[in-house]
Scaffold this active site. Structure first.
Site, PDB file in Angstrom:
ATOM      1  N   SER A 144       0.872  -1.183   0.000  1.00 50.05           N
ATOM      2  CA  SER A 144       0.000   0.000   0.000  1.00 50.05           C
ATOM      3  C   SER A 144       0.905   1.229   0.000  1.00 50.05           C
ATOM      4  CB  SER A 144      -0.849  -0.011   1.280  1.00 50.05           C
ATOM      5  OG  SER A 144      -1.490   1.237   1.474  1.00 50.05           O
ATOM      6  N   TYR A 157      -1.866  -1.382  10.391  1.00 46.83           N
ATOM      7  CA  TYR A 157      -1.967  -1.507   8.927  1.00 46.83           C
ATOM      8  C   TYR A 157      -0.642  -1.141   8.268  1.00 46.83           C
ATOM      9  CZ  TYR A 157      -3.859  -1.006   4.198  1.00 46.83           C
ATOM     10  OH  TYR A 157      -4.101  -1.141   2.851  1.00 46.83           O
TER      11      TYR A 157
HETATM   12  N1  LIG Z   1      -8.672  -0.031  -1.864  1.00 46.59           N
HETATM   13  C1  LIG Z   1      -7.625   0.690  -1.542  1.00 46.59           C
HETATM   14  O1  LIG Z   1      -7.679   1.939  -1.558  1.00 46.59           O
HETATM   15  C2  LIG Z   1      -6.333   0.034  -1.165  1.00 46.59           C
HETATM   16  C3  LIG Z   1      -5.202   0.869  -1.000  1.00 46.59           C
HETATM   17  C4  LIG Z   1      -3.994   0.269  -0.666  1.00 46.59           C
HETATM   18  C5  LIG Z   1      -3.913  -1.084  -0.472  1.00 46.59           C
HETATM   19  N2  LIG Z   1      -5.033  -1.863  -0.606  1.00 46.59           N
HETATM   20  C6  LIG Z   1      -4.877  -3.311  -0.407  1.00 46.59           C
HETATM   21  O2  LIG Z   1      -5.406  -3.978  -1.520  1.00 46.59           O
HETATM   22  C7  LIG Z   1      -5.819  -5.289  -1.120  1.00 46.59           C
HETATM   23  C8  LIG Z   1      -7.221  -5.557  -1.645  1.00 46.59           C
HETATM   24  O3  LIG Z   1      -8.086  -4.650  -1.009  1.00 46.59           O
HETATM   25  P1  LIG Z   1      -9.428  -4.090  -1.690  1.00 46.59           P
HETATM   26  O4  LIG Z   1      -9.334  -2.638  -1.620  1.00 46.59           O
HETATM   27  O5  LIG Z   1      -9.683  -4.759  -2.979  1.00 46.59           O
HETATM   28  O6  LIG Z   1     -10.488  -4.501  -0.584  1.00 46.59           O
HETATM   29  P2  LIG Z   1     -11.655  -5.592  -0.570  1.00 46.59           P
HETATM   30  O7  LIG Z   1     -12.149  -5.598   0.846  1.00 46.59           O
HETATM   31  O8  LIG Z   1     -12.612  -5.293  -1.673  1.00 46.59           O
HETATM   32  O9  LIG Z   1     -10.916  -6.952  -0.904  1.00 46.59           O
HETATM   33  C9  LIG Z   1     -10.203  -7.692   0.082  1.00 46.59           C
HETATM   34  C10 LIG Z   1     -10.532  -9.148  -0.112  1.00 46.59           C
HETATM   35  O10 LIG Z   1      -9.726  -9.915   0.803  1.00 46.59           O
HETATM   36  C11 LIG Z   1     -10.562 -10.903   1.373  1.00 46.59           C
HETATM   37  N3  LIG Z   1     -10.023 -11.339   2.659  1.00 46.59           N
HETATM   38  C12 LIG Z   1     -10.052 -10.670   3.839  1.00 46.59           C
HETATM   39  N4  LIG Z   1      -9.499 -11.423   4.802  1.00 46.59           N
HETATM   40  C13 LIG Z   1      -9.097 -12.572   4.216  1.00 46.59           C
HETATM   41  C14 LIG Z   1      -8.457 -13.747   4.687  1.00 46.59           C
HETATM   42  N5  LIG Z   1      -8.136 -13.901   5.976  1.00 46.59           N
HETATM   43  N6  LIG Z   1      -8.189 -14.740   3.809  1.00 46.59           N
HETATM   44  C15 LIG Z   1      -8.537 -14.607   2.495  1.00 46.59           C
HETATM   45  N7  LIG Z   1      -9.160 -13.540   1.994  1.00 46.59           N
HETATM   46  C16 LIG Z   1      -9.442 -12.529   2.851  1.00 46.59           C
HETATM   47  C17 LIG Z   1     -11.922 -10.258   1.498  1.00 46.59           C
HETATM   48  O11 LIG Z   1     -12.956 -11.222   1.644  1.00 46.59           O
HETATM   49  C18 LIG Z   1     -11.999  -9.487   0.194  1.00 46.59           C
HETATM   50  O12 LIG Z   1     -12.552 -10.268  -0.836  1.00 46.59           O
HETATM   51  C19 LIG Z   1      -5.680  -5.337   0.394  1.00 46.59           C
HETATM   52  O13 LIG Z   1      -4.454  -5.976   0.730  1.00 46.59           O
HETATM   53  C20 LIG Z   1      -5.614  -3.879   0.774  1.00 46.59           C
HETATM   54  O14 LIG Z   1      -4.913  -3.649   1.990  1.00 46.59           O
HETATM   55  C21 LIG Z   1      -6.231  -1.336  -0.945  1.00 46.59           C
END
Ligand SMILES: NC(=O)c1ccc[n+]([C@@H]2O[C@H](COP(=O)([O-])OP(=O)(O)OC[C@H]3O[C@@H](n4cnc5c(N)ncnc54)[C@H](O)[C@@H]3O)[C@@H](O)[C@H]2O)c1
Length: 252
Positions: A144, A157
């Site tokens: 991130s 985080y």
């Molecule tokens: N959306 C953003 O702005 C953003 C920014 C920086 C980093 N991220 C990172 O991107 C990644 C994806 O996030 P997103 O934004 O698509 O969110 P999201 O919540 O849409 O997707 C996350 C997915 O991970 C799954 N998950 C959660 N815990 C789990 C576990 N223990 N085992 C398996 N699956 C699990 C959830 O069910 C979900 O489908 C994450 O690592 C998040 O930290 C997101």
């Protein structure tokens, strides 16, 4: 030829958001995709959608914080598709932040277990499988911008996401001579995901868009396109890197 033609890949956190978009785009790029997530219904629906679109996909329920689940995931993928070529270790959570004096130990443990140890477990079993096969591979981990800089209430985080970059670099060095490349992507604020669409996060997301030099949030496809390239042979001299995809956020 499509960028991931004939490759077999794992996407964790595939049921929603960035993982879902990447799984769809991996399949469109020619990969056979194993979808790993704890969200079963959405994951199974996505597998059906990819198959309807002419791709190959299987959903495997996996909690990445459970090492035995991850070991089983890699075994089942190889049983189903015969090999493993690339992986997007993307599952993660972003719990509501609190300053460290007010943060419960359970919140710290859960964040580290999913965001950091989960990536460790995936790398461990994916690299072992790629070593058995003997023809390299490509792995991308989701960090991130909060793994590059930090913000208020983000101790757990941010620690987990800084850790993902450290893991990425260490494992990249260990396996560089075996042809296994390991990189990370560092998304900035990305809209259209479960995390960023949650009503309680709207104010933070609006603020994040204003703080982003480009003035808006990114989309899941901004991440998936970079991940496909990093998993493809087009990036075959790139390993150990953390690529910020953030509209300039970390350039301030
Ligand atoms: N959306 C953003 O702005 C953003 C920014 C920086 C980093 N991220 C990172 O991107 C990644 C994806 O996030 P997103 O934004 O698509 O969110 P999201 O919540 O849409 O997707 C996350 C997915 O991970 C799954 N998950 C959660 N815990 C789990 C576990 N223990 N085992 C398996 N699956 C699990 C959830 O069910 C979900 O489908 C994450 O690592 C998040 O930290 C997101």
């Amino acid at each position: 030829m499509s960028l991931l033609e004939a490759k077999v890949s794992i996407v964790t956190g595939a049921s929603t958001g960035i993982g879902r978009r990447t799984a769809l785009d991996f399949a469109a790029a020619g990969a056979r995709v194993a979808l790993a997530d704890i969200a079963v219904e959405a994951g199974e629906e996505l597998a059906q959608e990819i198959i309807r679109l002419g791709g190959a996909a299987v959903f495997i329920k996996t909690d990445v914080s459970k090492t035995e689940d991850v070991a089983r995931l890699v075994d089942l993928v190889v049983g189903h598709f015969g090999k493993l070529d690339c992986a997007f270790n993307n599952a993660g959570i972003a719990p509501r932040g609190a300053a460290i004096a007010d943060m419960g130990e359970a919140d710290w443990d859960r964040t580290i277990a999913i965001n950091l140890k989960g990536v460790w477990a995936c790398l461990k079993y994916e690299c072992a499988q790629m070593m058995r096969q003997g023809h390299g591979g490509a792995i991308v981990n989701t960090s991130s911008t909060m793994g590059v800089v930090s913000g208020p209430g983000l101790a757990a985080y941010s620690a987990s996401k800084f850790g993902v970059i450290g893991l990425t670099k260490a494992v990249a060095i260990d396996y560089a001579r075996s042809g296994i490349r390991v990189n990370a992507v560092c998304p900035g604020g990305i809209g259209e995901t479960a995390i960023t669409s949650a009503p309680e996060n709207q104010q933070d997301m609006d603020q994040l868009a204003q703080m982003t030099p480009m003035g808006h949030l990114g989309k899941p496809r901004n991440i998936s396109e970079a991940v496909i390239w990093l998993c493809s042979d087009k990036s075959d001299f790139i390993t150990g890197q953390a690529l910020s995809i953030d509209g300039g956020f970390t350039s301030w």
